[in-house]
Design a protein around this motif. Sequence first.
Motif, mmCIF file in Angstrom:
data_model
loop_
_atom_site.group_PDB
_atom_site.id
_atom_site.type_symbol
_atom_site.label_atom_id
_atom_site.label_comp_id
_atom_site.label_asym_id
_atom_site.label_seq_id
_atom_site.Cartn_x
_atom_site.Cartn_y
_atom_site.Cartn_z
ATOM 1 N N ALA A 180 0.830 -1.209 0.000
ATOM 2 C CA ALA A 180 0.000 0.000 0.000
ATOM 3 C C ALA A 180 0.862 1.255 0.000
ATOM 4 O O ALA A 180 0.509 2.265 -0.635
ATOM 5 C CB ALA A 180 -0.927 0.008 1.216
ATOM 6 N N GLN A 181 1.998 1.200 0.691
ATOM 7 C CA GLN A 181 2.911 2.354 0.699
ATOM 8 C C GLN A 181 3.539 2.551 -0.679
ATOM 9 O O GLN A 181 3.682 3.682 -1.154
ATOM 10 C CB GLN A 181 3.999 2.139 1.747
ATOM 11 N N LEU A 182 3.910 1.474 -1.314
ATOM 12 C CA LEU A 182 4.486 1.562 -2.656
ATOM 13 C C LEU A 182 3.465 2.092 -3.657
ATOM 14 O O LEU A 182 3.793 2.891 -4.538
ATOM 15 C CB LEU A 182 5.005 0.192 -3.091
ATOM 16 N N ASP A 183 2.213 1.638 -3.511
ATOM 17 C CA ASP A 183 1.159 2.123 -4.412
ATOM 18 C C ASP A 183 0.957 3.627 -4.238
ATOM 19 O O ASP A 183 0.795 4.361 -5.224
ATOM 20 C CB ASP A 183 -0.159 1.389 -4.131
ATOM 21 N N TYR A 184 0.962 4.081 -2.975
ATOM 22 C CA TYR A 184 0.785 5.510 -2.732
ATOM 23 C C TYR A 184 1.955 6.307 -3.303
ATOM 24 O O TYR A 184 1.764 7.344 -3.948
ATOM 25 C CB TYR A 184 0.650 5.798 -1.236
ATOM 26 N N ALA A 185 3.175 5.818 -3.073
ATOM 27 C CA ALA A 185 4.349 6.518 -3.594
ATOM 28 C C ALA A 185 4.285 6.620 -5.112
ATOM 29 O O ALA A 185 4.574 7.674 -5.692
ATOM 30 C CB ALA A 185 5.620 5.779 -3.164
ATOM 31 N N ALA A 186 3.893 5.535 -5.760
ATOM 32 C CA ALA A 186 3.794 5.548 -7.222
ATOM 33 C C ALA A 186 2.730 6.513 -7.701
ATOM 34 O O ALA A 186 2.889 7.178 -8.741
ATOM 35 C CB ALA A 186 3.507 4.136 -7.725
ATOM 36 N N SER A 187 1.643 6.636 -6.953
ATOM 37 C CA SER A 187 0.535 7.497 -7.385
ATOM 38 C C SER A 187 0.921 8.968 -7.411
ATOM 39 O O SER A 187 0.284 9.770 -8.096
ATOM 40 C CB SER A 187 -0.677 7.298 -6.470
ATOM 41 N N ASP A 188 1.970 9.332 -6.667
ATOM 42 C CA ASP A 188 2.390 10.733 -6.640
ATOM 43 C C ASP A 188 2.976 11.197 -7.971
ATOM 44 O O ASP A 188 3.037 12.405 -8.231
ATOM 45 C CB ASP A 188 3.427 10.949 -5.530
ATOM 46 N N VAL A 189 3.459 10.254 -8.782
ATOM 47 C CA VAL A 189 4.054 10.634 -10.073
ATOM 48 C C VAL A 189 3.356 10.009 -11.265
ATOM 49 O O VAL A 189 3.607 10.398 -12.406
ATOM 50 C CB VAL A 189 5.562 10.264 -10.110
ATOM 51 N N ALA A 190 2.487 9.039 -11.009
ATOM 52 C CA ALA A 190 1.890 8.273 -12.104
ATOM 53 C C ALA A 190 1.149 9.134 -13.114
ATOM 54 O O ALA A 190 1.141 8.830 -14.319
ATOM 55 C CB ALA A 190 0.958 7.199 -11.535
ATOM 56 N N HIS A 191 0.510 10.205 -12.652
ATOM 57 C CA HIS A 191 -0.307 11.037 -13.541
ATOM 58 C C HIS A 191 0.255 12.443 -13.731
ATOM 59 O O HIS A 191 -0.396 13.294 -14.339
ATOM 60 C CB HIS A 191 -1.737 11.127 -12.992
ATOM 61 N N LEU A 192 1.457 12.691 -13.188
ATOM 62 C CA LEU A 192 2.001 14.049 -13.226
ATOM 63 C C LEU A 192 2.269 14.536 -14.652
ATOM 64 O O LEU A 192 2.019 15.702 -14.969
ATOM 65 C CB LEU A 192 3.289 14.128 -12.408
ATOM 66 N N LEU A 193 2.783 13.676 -15.502
ATOM 67 C CA LEU A 193 3.077 14.112 -16.869
ATOM 68 C C LEU A 193 1.798 14.423 -17.638
ATOM 69 O O LEU A 193 1.741 15.399 -18.402
ATOM 70 C CB LEU A 193 3.893 13.048 -17.599
#
Length: 363
Positions: A125-138
């Motif tokens: 769950a922590q890894l998923d949250y960390a990934a979500s911070d950049v997943a849609h930034l571009l």
Amino acid sequence: CSADAYAIDTEFHRERTYFPHVAVVQIADAHGVAIVDALSVDLTPFARVLNSDATAVMHAARQDMEVLERSTGTIPSRLLDTQVAAGFLGYTSPSLSTLLERELGVHALKADRLTDWLRRPLKPAQLDYAASDVAHLLQLHDVLWERLVARGRDEWVLDACEELRTEYRGPRDPDDAWRRIKELRHLRGSTLAIAQAVAAWRERRAIATDQTPRFVLSDLGVVSVASTAPTSIDEIRSMRGVDGRSLKGGMGDELLAVVAEAAGTKPRRAPAPTVPELPNELRPAVPLISAWVSQLARELDLETSVLATRSDLEDLLRGVPDARLTQGWRADIVGEPIRRLLDGEAALSFDRTHGLLLEDRIG
């Protein structure tokens, strides 16, 4: 734009340290998302990416820039901060989750404020949250950028992001540390001089040992030492706000030496101003001009602080060299109209329908 850009974010801790300690770095580009364990990987080679011509897309980048500079030795050569960009589209310091939901219809994962990013292994769950911070930034960058270009504000945003990218991020000046302790405001004379010296010593110790200043000596401890001017370790040990940490490793002797040197001296005076004071005749103009700027920001669909802060206005009125409102697009939109107002070429009036109006004077 995304082909020449990458998204980046960091997770770090600094609750008990003077400097931020990076735990995780998240990166996304056209190939996907990568999560880097900063506790097991040397980040310095990543400087090559940061120094490249590609644009680093970040959100609320100020603290992350400090983290990257300390962990890699450099900062991105190009920066686009989506929070800054959103301010030029009418948002007021929006969170990333707010922008993702409103601009992309994406519901971001909720953050756990108690997450210890320094613990291993990290949970899924922590890894998923960390990934979500950049997943849609571009994607968010592209959507915001298209709107900014359509409104002719792309250069404004680039200027603002460059201001953020190049601002000072080093340690605070120890000699100014006493100003952040509210309890010292009532002190005078030699007592204040001791407080200033002890606060500066505390800040330097905090920097040298990478601790928050309060773990070196509490604010109450600074006040107690200044008020009592101790001459022995036993005196220091009996004071309120002082615990054993303040006396370890020779720190007690250091503190006594600082007190002895400052005792009987006068407090440091504030440095002489390098710019003129705001003329008394212009002081009444500040709230009026501020109200006009706030209205102008609403009309332009800009966050007010992006257009001009009160400090920006006062700098302009005081004639500060290179004041922000004398340069670039802000000079055209805000600085020049205010100059005309002060020179008597324009006047402010009030209209029930349109509010404050800055109009040319006739005759």
